[in-house]
Design an enzyme around this catalytic site. Structure first.
Site, short mmCIF file in Angstrom:
data_model
loop_
_atom_site.label_atom_id
_atom_site.label_comp_id
_atom_site.label_asym_id
_atom_site.label_seq_id
_atom_site.Cartn_x
_atom_site.Cartn_y
_atom_site.Cartn_z
N GLU A 153 -0.83 -2.48 -5.52
CA GLU A 153 -2.16 -3.01 -5.89
C GLU A 153 -2.62 -4.11 -4.92
O GLU A 153 -2.83 -5.26 -5.32
CB GLU A 153 -2.16 -3.55 -7.31
CG GLU A 153 -2.05 -2.48 -8.36
CD GLU A 153 -2.34 -3.01 -9.77
OE1 GLU A 153 -2.32 -4.23 -9.98
OE2 GLU A 153 -2.61 -2.18 -10.66
N GLU A 310 -0.40 4.25 -12.65
CA GLU A 310 -0.04 3.34 -13.74
C GLU A 310 -1.06 3.43 -14.86
O GLU A 310 -2.27 3.47 -14.61
CB GLU A 310 -0.07 1.88 -13.26
CG GLU A 310 1.04 1.45 -12.36
CD GLU A 310 0.93 -0.06 -12.08
OE1 GLU A 310 0.32 -0.81 -12.88
OE2 GLU A 310 1.45 -0.47 -11.04
C1 GAL Z 1 -0.59 -3.65 -12.71
C2 GAL Z 1 0.64 -3.89 -11.85
C3 GAL Z 1 1.91 -3.67 -12.63
C4 GAL Z 1 1.84 -4.35 -13.96
C5 GAL Z 1 0.64 -3.85 -14.70
C6 GAL Z 1 0.47 -4.45 -16.07
O1 GAL Z 1 -1.66 -4.35 -12.22
O2 GAL Z 1 0.64 -3.05 -10.74
O3 GAL Z 1 2.99 -4.16 -11.87
O4 GAL Z 1 1.75 -5.72 -13.77
O5 GAL Z 1 -0.51 -4.16 -13.98
O6 GAL Z 1 -0.67 -3.94 -16.73
#
Ligand code: GAL
Length: 671
Positions: A153, A310
């Site tokens: 990210e 994610e």
């Molecule tokens: C994303 C990040 C992850 C985790 C997640 C939590 O932004 O890539 O590592 O922190 O958020 O929602």
């Protein structure tokens, strides 16, 4: 053979971030067994492992990671291996403070969270590339590794840095762009407020000032900051590619409509577009944003399959209140991403953490174990996604494109505007929402790309257009593509200079009009527009439009200062038609306008007569077509699809009408 996002994984991908370093090794065996039970076939390993891999400047510790990768391999689980550069270890910041980002007030960031590095730090670059070298040296040939995951990210927390070193890098970037300081002076308009630079040393990032910093300087700094992060990404890619063959793709995870990186530019350097999506559960229209973000990802990859890298199985931990996901939403929104082109659904993270800032963020394997609703939903999805194998690589065909350009977005939302209430996201949603609700498949496109394959191209608000953008839009229009421009478009050139002589310069003949003066509306103010005998309401923005020969008035202001003047204008040319909307129409008005425009443009929805709240998308490949029916309502719905089909997940067959339960999804195979 279908197009596979990851050649080494000829299945629908399912899994998540796996952070085994947070657990004793005794837990890893259980992880493997449960991953297999849930249908996990891909895990992202090592995203935040730098400190565990290189505990001090001169010591390395890879044995634990060897064991993790071997274990994954032994269990048939493939790995998306992170380069581990997302969160530098404390020793780096302590010994080399120049690696730490500096904010606009001169404050240096401390370690103790993550992503605190300065994108332009040469020392950070040196150490991060040394780590990547080690990783690649050790794991280039590892049989479990099917994809490399660079950083994480980019820009999520640190998207710009104002340090001395960053200032130097910004200057170098400007020298490449402008050549000499006089050209910069001209393009930035530094004759204004005595900002004129006599040499490059005087040029700075837009650090804290007493009043509005120069807008072109701000805009260029946003471009530079995106490029600075991209350079870091590319440097890692180069190291990986020295040893890793093309059959192993490289990715880094995007954040949908992320305001700090020009993803068009980034995506040219990414093999598999991947994305993180955390819907706001307080937003009743999350599913609209869910579709819109997914369409952006598909478009960034020019239609290639992409991955949802994610998402949370249930709650997150970083909004003010973080509810559990509502019933069915996890499953429906996951499949929605597949409906819009995703060939992988992954999560943050596999096992919920027990310590650290994300212990209240849900994981695929919750704190309460496997006798939980979350675990049951996760495993159900994992098993069901296996059945989607036939649709891998399937493409969508969109006849409509929405224009999005990060430079224009950045410029639109700077300070010192006619209205600081206009946002790019709102403008996009204003137009995307009715199109999605009417069942159209929509791509996103950059104004400088060839647009001629679309029947209809819409710029919801394209404040800044480059000369090339103007050329492309003119060419598409001349070739038969219908064009719609929304409010506050065509105002400035690439460096934010006003195009004088009436706004829409360069495109005035396409639309048959131009704007003489902007008339933004204050909070709470609404005005009325008459379209034929229909009355519509507008808020936020109106414009004083002037007509040119050959145009037609489609809507007229009937209240306020502009009463009697055109609000919506069209012009029909030899091969196409163009519309200019100098206002922010309310939802009903924009929906009916777009419906008429789509019909006139010959654009067809995926399916006609779909009940409200049901989303339909179509993907096709050599195995046939796949129709996704997503019921976002709370009641069962019946949809006439007009042909025989088989539900890929439940294996039920249908002749014509198909029922979809409340909140449920069907993936129909149309042979
Ligand atoms: C994303 C990040 C992850 C985790 C997640 C939590 O932004 O890539 O590592 O922190 O958020 O929602």
């Amino acid at each position: 053979m279908n197009e596979l996002a990851i050649p080494g994984l000829p299945e629908y991908a399912f899994g998540g971030d796996y952070n085994p370093e947070q657990w004793p090794e005794s837990v890893w065996q259980e992880d493997m067994a449960l991953m297999r039970e849930a249908g996990v076939n891909l895990v992202t390993v090592g995203v935040f492992s730098w400190a565990k891999l290189q505990p001090t400047e001169n010591t390395w510790s890879f044995e634990w990671l060897d064991r993790v990768l071997d274990l994954c391999h032994a269990n048939g689980i493939k790995v998306d291996l992170a380069t581990a550069t997302a969160s530098p270890p404390p020793w780096l910041g302590l010994k080399y403070p120049s690696t730490l980002a500096v904010d606009e007030t001169g404050v240096r960031m401390a370690w103790g969270a993550r992503q605190h590095f300065s994108p332009s730090s040469s020392v950070f670059k040196k150490f991060s590339l040394a780590l990547v070298e080690k990783m690649v040296e050790r794991y280039a040939e590892h049989p479990a590794v099917v994809m490399w995951h660079v950083g994480n990210e980019y820009g999520a927390h640190t998207h710009r840095c104002f340090s001395e070193e960053s200032a130097d890098a910004f200057r170098a970037w400007l020298i490449t762009k402008y050549g000499d300081v006089d050209t910069l002076n001209e393009r930035w308009g530094t004759a204004f407020w005595s900002q004129w630079y006599s040499n490059w040393d005087e040029v700075m990032p837009p650090r804290k000032t007493v009043y509005f910093p120069n807008p072109a300087q701000q805009l260029d700094f946003k471009r530079f900051s995106s490029d600075a992060m991209l350079e870091l990404y590319k440097a890692e890619v180069e190291v990986i590619r020295q040893r890793v063959g093309r059959q192993i793709p490289i990715t880094t995870n995007f954040m949908r409509f992320f305001p700090h990186a020009d993803y068009w530019k980034w995506s040219e350097n990414i093999d598999v577009i991947s994305d993180d999506w955390y819907p706001d559960l307080a937003d009743p229209e999350s599913h609209i944003e869910g579709a819109m973000g997914a369409d952006l990802m598909r478009s960034l990859g020019a239609g290639r399959p992409w991955f949802l890298m994610e998402q949370a199985p249930s709650a997150i931990n970083w909004r003010e209140v973080n509810p559990a996901k509502p019933k069915n939403a996890y499953r429906r929104w996951s499949l929605q991403q597949a409906a819009h082109g995703a060939d992988g659904i992954l999560h943050f993270q596999w096992r919920a953490s027990v310590r650290g800032a994300e212990k209240w963020h849900s994981g695929m394997l919750p704190h309460s174990g496997t006798d939980t609703a979350v675990w049951r939903e996760v495993s159900r999805l994992g098993q069901d996604l296996k059945k989607l194998k036939p649709l891998l690589g399937a493409k969508s065909d969109s006849q409509i494109a929405l224009l999005l350009d990060w430079s224009s977005w950045w410029a639109l939302e700077l300070d010192s505007r006619p209205s600081t209430r206009l946002t790019q996201m709102e403008a996009l949603l204003d137009y995307y929402r009715p199109l999605a609700q009417a069942g159209y498949s929509v791509d996103f496109a950059h104004p400088e790309q060839d647009l001629s394959r679309y029947k209809l191209v819409i710029a919801p608000s394209l404040y800044l257009i480059s000369d090339l953008g103007i050329e492309r839009i003119r060419a598409a229009s001349a070739g038969g593509t219908n064009i719609v421009f929304g409010k506050f478009s065509g105002a400035v050139d690439a460096e934010e200079g006003v195009r004088v002589g009436g706004h829409l310069m360069g495109l005035r003949d396409v639309f048959g009009c131009y704007t003489e003066e902007w008339h933004p509306l204050v909070a709470g103010q609404t005005e009325e527009v008459l379209i034929g005998s229909n009355r519509g309401e507008v808020s936020g923005w109106t414009e004083h439009i002037r007509l040119l020969p050959g145009s037609a008035i489609e809507g007229t202001f009937s209240t306020g200062d502009l009463a009697g003047l055109p609000a919506i204008v069209s012009k029909t040319s030899e091969k196409s038609k163009a519309w200019y909307l100098g206002c922010t129409p309310n939802r009903d008005m924009i929906a009916s306008l777009l419906e008429a425009i789509c019909i006139q443009s010959g654009a067809a929805p995926v399916l006609y007569s779909v009940p409200q709240g049901v989303e339909v998308t179509k993907r096709s490949n050599e195995n046939g077509s796949f129709l996704f029916l997503l019921n976002h309502t709370g009641v069962e719905q019946s949809i006439e699809i007009g042909q025989a089909s088989v539900d890929l997940i439940s294996a039920e067959s249908f002749v014509g009408a198909v029922t979809v339960g409340a909140g449920e999804v069907r993936v129909l195979h149309l042979p």
